[in-house]
Scaffold this motif. Structure first.
Motif: not given
Lengths: 441, 175
Positions: A38-39, A73-77, A101-106
């Motif tokens: 997951p992203m 499909l996504f993983r929340e930080i 923190i490797n957050a690809q999408a914000l």
């Protein structure tokens, strides 16, 4: 090394594994290929632009995050990992803090509530490793009571921009709410948001009600009720909850209705003299038109999205199998040839797949196949799974699962058409026969 | 006094059955008919008594109000035919009654198909009764599919009893 494009092996879907790692590609999930992992994304609490918006800002960001996580499909930080905070929606984002923190999408946002009670929500989707926004910022307005819908619209935008697919979060599900033991089960129609929130009941439980189906724009529902003592099809207006019988010829039982894509035609089964065939009727007032005339059982019809063809189940071969014929009737082509019994076919809104229920060796499955019957894939297995319904974007299937035994109860589940991400829907009480609405306007 | 007590019991019994299966009585014609017929058409002392061959209780328990079916089948076996023969004779004798035949299926099937299968089963019973001389005007059919099991376990001992067609006697000719 940064993974810019998440790809997937998709072993379940039969694709070859492609280690596609594009160093400078856009923020993108290719759903067709499935997801390796997951992203990771971050949704800091949306900024409350006035005091009245404080709680709502937090709640909206939580719903956005939940929508994305629920897709699988996504993983929340988690917030605890954040280095930076977002306190002003218009200040430049420090991408380095989110890369760290490797957050690809914000996803950032701001919420205000006007003195007139109007809600306004702005948001941006940022591709952290590209140091740039993905798409324009957008804002949605609404009443404060519609805050969940506004949140779903934001999440639909995020999902859509990253996957390239239509969203499905701003949608509703009509279903049958159940109470009581198997031999005295009470059923009533209910409607809820796709995620189980905002449940409303549409009928009381004095009569058995079965298998509601949405109109193409979600304003009406067709369903079967025993309110006369016999199964009959009714048409219900969602806004007013007013209802009327659709085909009430005496001596005939009617059931298994479904709208045509034009919203003015109903396709259904009628039983007369023990024989069940398919019929269609114009809801504006019309004669029933017979579509099949066979001594076998023909039921569970569903139109293709363009309205030109009908998929249905028939036991004319000796067991339940799936067939396709033209919308006006005529000679059907059988499309299911595997072992077991196939039933309740539903054409995907994209037109590419048919979802079905399959019974084989004492187990029930939800599956999908191409419209020519190829590429059959079973997505679930249990004591009793049945009645698939498609998400508005044709990527997710919801269905009923009933547990075995004297204490058996029914619940709603969803699964991706890849077979991954099986989830129980959070519904208040037992539930069956879900039907997913289109994306709301 | 004695009659009054029995009447109250009868009313209570009717109320109970209406609760357990509200839909059967939702049709206003038959709801009125049941009360009137059971309460007046017969000697009140015997009405409802299982030993009175003209009573509904006799029909249900001695004649037998239901027949069972094999998995996914709607054909009548020898036992079922014997039961239906008795039902036909009773209906030919007790001409004030009409019937609603309920077709049912076990839970091992999809909802829509089971509705259609229940319709086949109810129709098989209807055709048999009519073939033995019962007027079609006295017979109505309804399918409940898998919506009204009487046994609730998930194995064949229960399924066998749920795959049934029940002949429900109501007073008065069906409208």
């Amino acid at each position: 090394m940064m993974l810019r494009v998440l790809t997937l092996l998709a072993a379940l879907m039969g694709f070859a594994a492609v280690p596609a790692i594009a160093q400078n590609g856009p923020l993108r999930i290719e759903i067709d290929e499935g997801v390796i992992e997951p992203m990771p994304f971050a949704v800091p609490d949306f900024v409350a632009e006035n005091a009245a918006a404080a709680e709502m800002a937090r709640n909206i960001s939580r719903v956005v995050a939940a929508d994305l996580v629920n897709t699988g499909l996504f993983r929340e930080i988690p917030k605890e990992a954040f280095i930076a905070s977002v306190t002003n929606f218009d200040s430049p984002v420090q991408y380095a803090d989110w890369k760290a923190i490797n957050a690809q999408a914000l996803v950032t946002g701001a919420v205000s509530v006007g003195s007139d009670g109007r809600l306004n929500v702005k948001f941006r989707l940022l591709d952290v490793f590209a140091d740039a926004p993905l798409g324009d910022g957008l804002q949605f307005g609404g009443t404060t009571s519609s805050w969940r819908r506004v949140a779903h619209k934001v999440a639909d935008q995020v999902y859509s921009r990253i996957t390239g697919e239509g969203g499905y979060f701003d949608s509703r599900v009509v279903y049958v709410a159940e109470t009581g033991p198997k031999n005295d089960r009470k059923k009533r129609l209910a409607i809820m948001d796709y995620d189980g929130a905002n449940t409303q009941y549409l009928t009381d439980s004095t009569s058995i009600v079965l298998a509601p189906r949405f109109s193409p724009n979600g304003d009406r529902v067709l369903y079967t009720s025993y309110e006369t003592g016999f199964p009959r099809i009714y048409l219900l207006d969602v806004a007013t909850v007013g209802r009327r019988a659709v085909d009430d010829q005496s001596g005939t039982m009617t059931f298994s209705p479904r709208f045509g894509p034009d919203g003015s035609t109903v396709l259904y089964s009628a039983s007369q003299g023990g024989n069940t065939d398919l019929f269609s009727m114009n809801l504006g007032g019309g004669q029933r038109a017979r579509l099949t005339s066979s001594p076998s059982i023909e039921t569970a019809p569903s139109y293709s999205p363009d309205g030109s063809r009908i998929v249905f189940e028939s036991d004319r071969s000796g067991t339940q199998q799936l067939y396709i014929m033209s919308a006006g009737g005529g000679e059907p082509q059988r499309i299911s040839f595997g072992s077991g019994r196939y039933s309740t076919p539903v054409w995907s809104p994209r037109g590419d797949y048919i979802a079905f229920t399959k019974q084989n060796k004492g187990r029930f499955h939800i599956g999908v196949m191409r419209t020519d019957g190829s590429e059959e894939r079973l997505l679930t297995a249990s004591f009793l799974d049945e009645g698939p319904t498609w998400s508005p974007n044709g990527r997710v299937i919801m269905f009923s699962r009933e547990t075995a035994g004297a204490g058996g109860t029914s619940a709603l589940y969803s699964v991706d058409i890849s077979g991954r991400n099986l989830r129980k829907i959070s519904v208040d009480g037992a539930a069956s026969d879900p039907a997913w609405s289109p994306l709301l306007p | 006094m004695k009659t009054l007590t029995k009447s109250i019991l009868l009313v209570a019994a009717l109320g109970l059955s209406a609760c357990t299966n509200p839909d059967r009585f939702a049709d206003s014609g038959s709801a009125g008919g049941v009360g009137a017929g059971a309460g007046t058409g017969f000697d009140s002392g015997a009405a409802g008594g299982v030993n009175d061959p003209r009573s509904v209780a006799y029909f249900q328990q001695t004649v037998g109000d239901r027949v069972l079916f094999a998995v996914d089948q709607s054909t009548l076996g020898d036992t079922a035919r014997g039961t239906l023969e008795g039902q036909a004779q009773w209906l030919l004798t007790n001409t004030d009654y009409s019937v609603i035949i309920e077709g049912h299926a076990d839970e091992q099937g999809t909802r829509e198909y089971n509705l259609a299968l229940g319709a086949r089963r109810a129709n098989a019973v209807e055709e048999y009764l009519v073939s033995r001389g019962v007027s079609p005007a006295r017979v109505r059919v309804v399918s409940y599919g898998k919506e009204r099991p009487i046994e609730i376990c998930s194995d064949e001992t229960c399924y066998a009893k749920n795959r049934r067609a029940v002949t429900v006697v109501t007073a008065g000719l069906s409208s």
